[in-house]
Design a protein around this motif. Structure first.
Motif, PDB file in Angstrom:
ATOM      1  N   GLN A 203       0.808  -1.225   0.000  1.00  0.00           N
ATOM      2  CA  GLN A 203       0.000   0.000   0.000  1.00  0.00           C
ATOM      3  C   GLN A 203       0.842   1.277   0.000  1.00  0.00           C
ATOM      4  O   GLN A 203       0.353   2.333  -0.343  1.00  0.00           O
ATOM      5  N   ASP A 206       1.056   2.317  -4.003  1.00  0.00           N
ATOM      6  CA  ASP A 206      -0.068   2.211  -4.933  1.00  0.00           C
ATOM      7  C   ASP A 206      -0.020   3.284  -6.021  1.00  0.00           C
ATOM      8  O   ASP A 206      -0.486   3.067  -7.123  1.00  0.00           O
ATOM      9  N   HIS A 207       0.484   4.441  -5.659  1.00  0.00           N
ATOM     10  CA  HIS A 207       0.536   5.479  -6.679  1.00  0.00           C
ATOM     11  C   HIS A 207       1.836   5.365  -7.477  1.00  0.00           C
ATOM     12  O   HIS A 207       2.914   5.211  -6.903  1.00  0.00           O
ATOM     13  N   SER A 209       3.652   7.440  -8.724  1.00  0.00           N
ATOM     14  CA  SER A 209       4.704   8.411  -8.405  1.00  0.00           C
ATOM     15  C   SER A 209       5.595   7.939  -7.247  1.00  0.00           C
ATOM     16  O   SER A 209       6.622   8.554  -6.974  1.00  0.00           O
ATOM     17  N   ARG A 305       5.093   5.527   7.286  1.00  0.00           N
ATOM     18  CA  ARG A 305       6.082   5.985   6.315  1.00  0.00           C
ATOM     19  C   ARG A 305       6.651   7.274   6.864  1.00  0.00           C
ATOM     20  O   ARG A 305       5.903   8.225   7.108  1.00  0.00           O
ATOM     21  N   ARG A 314       0.914   7.469  10.794  1.00  0.00           N
ATOM     22  CA  ARG A 314       0.789   6.096  11.288  1.00  0.00           C
ATOM     23  C   ARG A 314      -0.602   5.556  10.998  1.00  0.00           C
ATOM     24  O   ARG A 314      -1.571   6.291  10.946  1.00  0.00           O
ATOM     25  N   GLN A 315      -0.658   4.257  10.859  1.00  0.00           N
ATOM     26  CA  GLN A 315      -1.942   3.618  10.566  1.00  0.00           C
ATOM     27  C   GLN A 315      -1.951   2.215  11.147  1.00  0.00           C
ATOM     28  O   GLN A 315      -0.896   1.564  11.229  1.00  0.00           O
ATOM     29  N   LEU A 316      -3.148   1.770  11.525  1.00  0.00           N
ATOM     30  CA  LEU A 316      -3.283   0.390  11.995  1.00  0.00           C
ATOM     31  C   LEU A 316      -3.962  -0.420  10.905  1.00  0.00           C
ATOM     32  O   LEU A 316      -4.990  -0.010  10.356  1.00  0.00           O
ATOM     33  N   LEU A 317      -3.399  -1.544  10.587  1.00  0.00           N
ATOM     34  CA  LEU A 317      -3.981  -2.423   9.572  1.00  0.00           C
ATOM     35  C   LEU A 317      -4.162  -3.813  10.175  1.00  0.00           C
ATOM     36  O   LEU A 317      -3.460  -4.187  11.116  1.00  0.00           O
ATOM     37  N   PRO A 318      -5.098  -4.596   9.614  1.00  0.00           N
ATOM     38  CA  PRO A 318      -5.259  -5.955  10.135  1.00  0.00           C
ATOM     39  C   PRO A 318      -3.957  -6.752   9.967  1.00  0.00           C
ATOM     40  O   PRO A 318      -3.266  -6.622   8.961  1.00  0.00           O
TER      41      PRO A 318
ATOM     42  N   CYS B  18      -5.768   3.413  -8.254  1.00  0.00           N
ATOM     43  CA  CYS B  18      -4.895   3.111  -7.129  1.00  0.00           C
ATOM     44  C   CYS B  18      -4.107   4.358  -6.787  1.00  0.00           C
ATOM     45  O   CYS B  18      -3.255   4.772  -7.556  1.00  0.00           O
ATOM     46  N   VAL B  19      -4.453   4.974  -5.708  1.00  0.00           N
ATOM     47  CA  VAL B  19      -3.712   6.165  -5.354  1.00  0.00           C
ATOM     48  C   VAL B  19      -3.324   6.073  -3.885  1.00  0.00           C
ATOM     49  O   VAL B  19      -4.174   6.046  -3.028  1.00  0.00           O
ATOM     50  N   PRO B  20      -2.074   5.987  -3.593  1.00  0.00           N
ATOM     51  CA  PRO B  20      -1.662   5.741  -2.230  1.00  0.00           C
ATOM     52  C   PRO B  20      -1.286   7.029  -1.507  1.00  0.00           C
ATOM     53  O   PRO B  20      -1.444   8.112  -2.026  1.00  0.00           O
ATOM     54  N   LEU B  21      -0.723   6.848  -0.377  1.00  0.00           N
ATOM     55  CA  LEU B  21      -0.265   7.987   0.360  1.00  0.00           C
ATOM     56  C   LEU B  21       0.959   7.624   1.136  1.00  0.00           C
ATOM     57  O   LEU B  21       1.252   6.458   1.275  1.00  0.00           O
ATOM     58  N   PRO B  22       1.599   8.521   1.724  1.00  0.00           N
ATOM     59  CA  PRO B  22       1.560   9.913   1.301  1.00  0.00           C
ATOM     60  C   PRO B  22       2.495  10.075   0.110  1.00  0.00           C
ATOM     61  O   PRO B  22       3.439   9.311  -0.036  1.00  0.00           O
ATOM     62  N   VAL B  23       2.249  11.065  -0.682  1.00  0.00           N
ATOM     63  CA  VAL B  23       3.057  11.265  -1.879  1.00  0.00           C
ATOM     64  C   VAL B  23       3.686  12.640  -1.774  1.00  0.00           C
ATOM     65  O   VAL B  23       3.017  13.603  -1.428  1.00  0.00           O
ATOM     66  N   GLU B  24       4.943  12.720  -2.037  1.00  0.00           N
ATOM     67  CA  GLU B  24       5.599  14.026  -1.945  1.00  0.00           C
ATOM     68  C   GLU B  24       5.050  14.929  -3.041  1.00  0.00           C
ATOM     69  O   GLU B  24       4.777  14.460  -4.144  1.00  0.00           O
ATOM     70  N   GLU B  27       6.201  14.606  -6.453  1.00  0.00           N
ATOM     71  CA  GLU B  27       5.910  13.369  -7.169  1.00  0.00           C
ATOM     72  C   GLU B  27       4.568  13.421  -7.887  1.00  0.00           C
ATOM     73  O   GLU B  27       4.272  12.611  -8.734  1.00  0.00           O
ATOM     74  N   VAL B  28       3.715  14.367  -7.463  1.00  0.00           N
ATOM     75  CA  VAL B  28       2.346  14.370  -7.972  1.00  0.00           C
ATOM     76  C   VAL B  28       2.297  14.967  -9.360  1.00  0.00           C
ATOM     77  O   VAL B  28       2.771  16.073  -9.599  1.00  0.00           O
ATOM     78  N   ALA B  53      -6.329  -1.492  -4.107  1.00  0.00           N
ATOM     79  CA  ALA B  53      -5.375  -0.457  -3.718  1.00  0.00           C
ATOM     80  C   ALA B  53      -6.073   0.592  -2.865  1.00  0.00           C
ATOM     81  O   ALA B  53      -7.239   0.896  -3.084  1.00  0.00           O
ATOM     82  N   VAL B  54      -5.350   1.134  -1.888  1.00  0.00           N
ATOM     83  CA  VAL B  54      -5.980   2.155  -1.053  1.00  0.00           C
ATOM     84  C   VAL B  54      -6.166   3.422  -1.871  1.00  0.00           C
ATOM     85  O   VAL B  54      -5.329   3.755  -2.710  1.00  0.00           O
ATOM     86  N   GLY B  85      -8.377  -1.784   6.852  1.00  0.00           N
ATOM     87  CA  GLY B  85      -7.150  -1.342   6.185  1.00  0.00           C
ATOM     88  C   GLY B  85      -7.381  -0.827   4.785  1.00  0.00           C
ATOM     89  O   GLY B  85      -6.479  -0.838   3.962  1.00  0.00           O
ATOM     90  N   LEU B  87      -8.432   2.295   4.081  1.00  0.00           N
ATOM     91  CA  LEU B  87      -8.285   3.747   4.016  1.00  0.00           C
ATOM     92  C   LEU B  87      -6.855   4.149   4.353  1.00  0.00           C
ATOM     93  O   LEU B  87      -6.252   3.579   5.253  1.00  0.00           O
ATOM     94  N   PRO B  88      -6.351   5.158   3.678  1.00  0.00           N
ATOM     95  CA  PRO B  88      -5.056   5.683   4.107  1.00  0.00           C
ATOM     96  C   PRO B  88      -5.241   6.459   5.411  1.00  0.00           C
ATOM     97  O   PRO B  88      -6.324   6.993   5.671  1.00  0.00           O
ATOM     98  N   PRO B  89      -4.203   6.535   6.246  1.00  0.00           N
ATOM     99  CA  PRO B  89      -4.358   7.171   7.557  1.00  0.00           C
ATOM    100  C   PRO B  89      -4.710   8.647   7.474  1.00  0.00           C
ATOM    101  O   PRO B  89      -5.309   9.190   8.386  1.00  0.00           O
TER     102      PRO B  89
END
Lengths: 352, 546
Positions: A203, A206-207, A209, A305, A314-318, B18-24, B27-28, B53-54, B85, B87-89
């Motif tokens: 995760q 995913d992007h 970039s 990250r 921070r995040q909690l995942l299963p 699929c778009v994750p985080l965090p992205v600088e 980078e966008v 993908a989140v 899990g 959602l991104p935080p």
């Protein structure tokens, strides 16, 4: 009458040639609103003493979320007695709607001595037709592999974490797969243990970039529990297979040296600590740290990250659980092939 | 070749953005290319994994944050997504409402209701983290200043939580509030996103009360948000069983060849509920069953059942096919409406042996109300596939049981062999149960054991709950996730909504004309008025017994 999950027993002893009839009787004598359900044939094979009772208990829990026809086989190939015994029972659970009981049938066999060779014919004669056959093999694979058995199996479930000689066992599994003309899907519970750590790491990227980090990861540390080195190895194999890394040096037990697609070195530290299969994985890419760690509660992962000049998110995942029933449930929820697994194995086969 | 996801949970799964985080920031790239980018450059680490993908981190601004929808559906749905899990935080919720409240009060209230309405048990450790993403913004919907301060607050959230300028505005307020909210959002510049970010709006039904008001609403919305930023939510489409209709039709080779006028005699779609107006009288009095249920939910189900196979699973391919179904609905002349559409209202009766009052006796209902609480329609689709196949729709309140289902009635077998001496043999019926007890059943004929030849119908029944131990996600979970991911497949498009209203208007206009058919009545706890039975009886058919 069908047993409930609370009172697990092997059930009613039956003669082999009366299994069908006795199963029908079992249902006709059942009380209350019950529904027989089955999505698959799940055969469980073990050569451990007392495995019949233990696997019946496991199946009672697995059927809470995976209705199936269970075929539990306890085998004693070394026994001097040639004997075969059978029992029938059912595991009933109140369905999600809360009214009707959903029941899964179980047929148990004890095979001893020469009767173990009857395994294929016993399994095939008791299948719920048109449903796939999943075989959970809890013992060591041994030669010769019976082609008659493997040709009927859709999914072969095993746990490579218990193997002492990974390569020898894997060769036998691959033989079985060849016998089945590649039809068997190989399902390694040791691989299933990694699902949540794989998701947690995936995760971050995913992007598109973020993909440049694939080339910039310089080092990582994986912490694994006693007896779970192979689990950690598969994780490394997965990263290598998916990110195009090649192993350059795996001689050290504490460190694996890999080379990425741009020929840069990636060092993975292997640390044994605690008893969780994997308790953390940290990867460093230039100034960013990707961190996954088992939370104190044990069933969540703390994912983070961190960049040196930013507050970490921070995040909690299963996290899943390293429990046979949970692993099997996780495994049975998944369909599809296991190409990624095979690629991961291929990458680290020499180190396992 | 990349491995497919191990389990595809929905038919749009492979199309997820699929778009994750965090992205600088560096980078966008341009947000408009994200969908293409994620398709062209998939995350190799996702290969073979069963989860999607989140989505991108974003700030979700809920207008009407103190209302029932927020407490019962939206926040529990977001909590469940976080717990799974998905959602991104950095995802942040800003509740926008009139009542003064602190963030902490807002969080505590949502904590209580989420514990009450969540699909899965609320865990303190997860809630503690999740609740820190909930904020409250107090303002009148008409107050421009409230939106200016919202801008500042969202900028601050971007800075502190990494929501990256992405905004999802959820309209959980009354429809009459939409216009001032939209105008103020535009005035504050919140309708457009910064470069590399996005702004989207989710609108809850009703999307207008007739074609003119729907067009006006769409015009107002389009003044602030373009169509591809607009997500019109119909929670029926988020239900697993509704999504399964296309899987049933197009992933099984046996159905499609017989899914046409040659083999299908007729189709029935029923949405029955035991409840009355339950405190919604103010709205219901101005809507009625036709506007409240048929224009949206039932026509959406009809579209899924009757549409042609789309060329692919993209949002617009599917919606293109759906809108063709609505367009092909045969319009009745005003003088035909009384014959083919039944409107009715419940009188006093009993539900589950408990007496219930007549609709006109309900709180806040006009004692002389002419609002229909039941409607039955006979529809025809003018297409080759459905030529002269009647589609009967019925929807009603205070019916004996709550159930939504689609039944496809196949033509009878030829009157030869077993059917020679009996013309009463039942048809094969395929039933798709949308709720409750989600599943599919097929009725077929079988010989009764015995020496004589007697034939009776039997039923093959598939229950989701029995076959799959895992509970389905709530419709709002799926839809919120889709909106955040930029997937509009399960949302109604402007033309769908307007075409549906054009059809509904033809009936509403006839009902309000000088030769309007009289309102009929049915006792609460019955299956509707006699006129509804006659509607089918004229064709030699009967409603399916639920």
């Amino acid at each position: 009458m069908p047993t409930t999950a609370d009172s697990v027993s092997l059930g009613l002893p039956v003669a082999i040639d009366r299994i069908d009839r006795e199963l029908k009787k079992l249902w006709s004598e059942g009380e209350g609103a019950m529904s027989r359900a089955s999505l698959m044939n799940l055969a469980v094979y073990s050569e451990e003493p007392d495995s019949l009772t233990r696997n019946t208990q496991l199946l009672a829990r697995i059927t809470e979320s995976h209705a199936c026809r269970g075929i539990v086989i306890g085998a004693g190939p070394q026994s001097k007695n040639d004997c075969i015994e059978a029992w029938i029972s059912a595991h009933c659970h109140v369905g999600r709607a809360g009214t009707k009981q959903v029941c899964s049938e179980q047929i148990s066999f004890l095979l001893e001595g020469a009767k173990v060779k009857l395994l294929p014919s016993i399994v095939f004669s008791q299948l719920d037709s048109d449903l796939p056959l999943y075989l959970w093999w809890q013992s060591k694979f041994a030669e010769p592999m019976d082609p008659q058995l493997w040709s009927w199996i859709d999914r072969l479930i095993y746990d490579s974490q218990t193997w002492r000689d990974f390569n020898a066992q894997m060769r036998l599994v691959e033989t079985a797969q060849r016998e089945a003309k590649q039809r068997i899907v190989l399902c390694d519970l040791n691989w299933t243990r990694l699902v949540h750590f794989r998701i947690a790491f995936a995760q971050f990227f995913d992007h598109p970039s973020s993909h440049h980090h694939f080339r910039e990861i310089e080092r990582g540390t994986i912490v694994f529990g006693e007896n779970f080195r192979s689990t950690a190895m598969l994780y490394v194999g997965w990263l290598a297979a998916q990110l195009g890394w090649e192993i350059r040096n795996g001689k050290s037990r504490d460190r694996i040296e890999l080379e990425n697609s741009t020929r840069r070195t990636v060092q993975i530290e292997m640390q044994e600590s605690g008893d969780a299969p994997i308790s953390s994985f940290v990867a460093h890419s230039s100034d960013i740290k990707f961190e996954i760690a088992l939370a104190r509660c044990g069933d969540l992962l703390e994912v983070c990250r961190a960049k040196s000049d930013q507050a970490p998110a921070r995040q909690l995942l299963p996290a899943g659980e390293n429990d046979s029933v949970k692993l099997m449930s996780e495994e049975l929820m998944r369909g599809g092939q296991r190409r990624v697994y095979l690629r991961a194995v291929e990458k680290v086969r020499a180190l396992l | 070749m990349p491995e497919q996801p191990e389990r595809i949970r929905g038919w749009t799964h492979r199309l997820k953005v699929c778009v994750p985080l965090p992205v600088e920031p560096s980078e966008v790239r341009d947000v408009s290319t994200w969908l293409d980018m994620t398709k062209d450059q998939p995350n190799p680490l996702r290969e073979g994994l069963s989860t999607r993908a989140v989505p991108q981190p974003c700030a979700i601004v809920i207008f009407g944050a103190t209302g029932d929808l927020t407490h019962r559906k939206l926040i529990p749905a977001l909590y469940n997504l976080a717990a799974d899990g998905e959602l991104p935080p950095a995802v942040t919720v800003v509740g926008f409402a009139r009542r003064p409240k602190t963030d902490e009060e807002f969080r505590n209230q949502l904590g209580e209701t989420t514990r009450q309405f969540s699909r899965q048990e609320v865990r303190d450790d997860i809630w503690k983290t999740f609740s820190q993403s909930l904020f409250y913004h107090q303002s009148e919907f008409e107050d421009e200043g409230g939106y200016r301060s919202l801008v500042k607050r969202l900028d601050q959230i971007d800075e502190e939580r990494g929501t990256r300028g992405n905004r999802l505005f959820y309209f959980a307020a009354a429809p009459e509030q939409f216009e001032p909210i939209l105008k103020n959002l535009k005035a504050a510049g919140l309708n457009t996103a910064k470069k590399g970010s996005w702004a989207r709006v989710i609108i809850e039904k009703p999307f207008g009360r007739d074609l003119a008001s729907a067009q006006e609403l769409n015009r107002v919305v389009s003044n602030s948000f373009s169509e591809d930023q607009t997500y019109r939510i119909d929670h029926f489409l988020g239900k697993e069983t509704a999504q399964n209709i296309l899987v049933l039709r197009f992933a099984n080779a046996i159905f499609e060849p017989i899914w046409n006028a040659r083999y299908i005699d007729h189709i029935q779609i029923t949405a029955a509920e035991t409840l009355g107006v339950e405190g919604r009288a103010g709205y219901y009095e101005t809507a009625g069953a036709l506007r409240d249920m048929v224009q949206n939910h039932l026509l959406q189900l009809l579209c899924l059942v009757a549409m042609e196979a789309p060329t692919d699973l993209s949002a617009d391919s599917i919606r293109d096919e759906k809108v063709k179904v609505v367009r092909s609905l045969r319009r009745y002349r005003a003088d035909e409406i009384a014959k083919w559409v039944v409107r009715s209202q419940y009188t006093a009766g009993a539900i589950n042996a408990e007496p219930v009052p007549a609709y006109r006796e309900e709180e806040r209902v006009n004692p002389n109300s002419e609002t229909e609480t039941y409607v039955a329609l006979r529809l025809l689709l003018d297409t080759w596939r459905w030529s002269e196949v009647p589609i009967y729709l019925r929807v009603g309140k205070r019916l004996p049981k709550s159930a939504t289902e689609i039944s496809v009635h196949f033509k009878k077998a030829p009157m030869v062999l077993f059917n020679r001496d009996s013309i009463e043999h039942d048809q094969n019926v395929l039933v798709i149960r949308i709720q409750p007890d989600e599943g599919i059943s097929l009725r077929m004929m079988a010989k009764i054991p015995g020496t004589s030849l007697r034939i009776e119908p039997v039923k093959m029944d598939f229950h989701y709950g029995t076959s799959f131990g895992k509970a389905s996600p709530e419709a709002y979970e799926r839809l919120l996730l889709d909106a955040k991911s930029g997937d509009a497949t399960l949302f109604a498009r402007r033309d769908e909504v307007e075409e549906a209203w054009a059809f509904i208007d033809s009936i509403e206009n006839a009902w309000s004309g000088k030769d309007a058919p009289p309102l009929t009545f049915y006792p609460a706890g019955s299956w509707g008025p006699e006129e509804a039975d006659e509607l089918l009886a004229r064709d030699g058919r009967a409603w399916r017994r639920l």
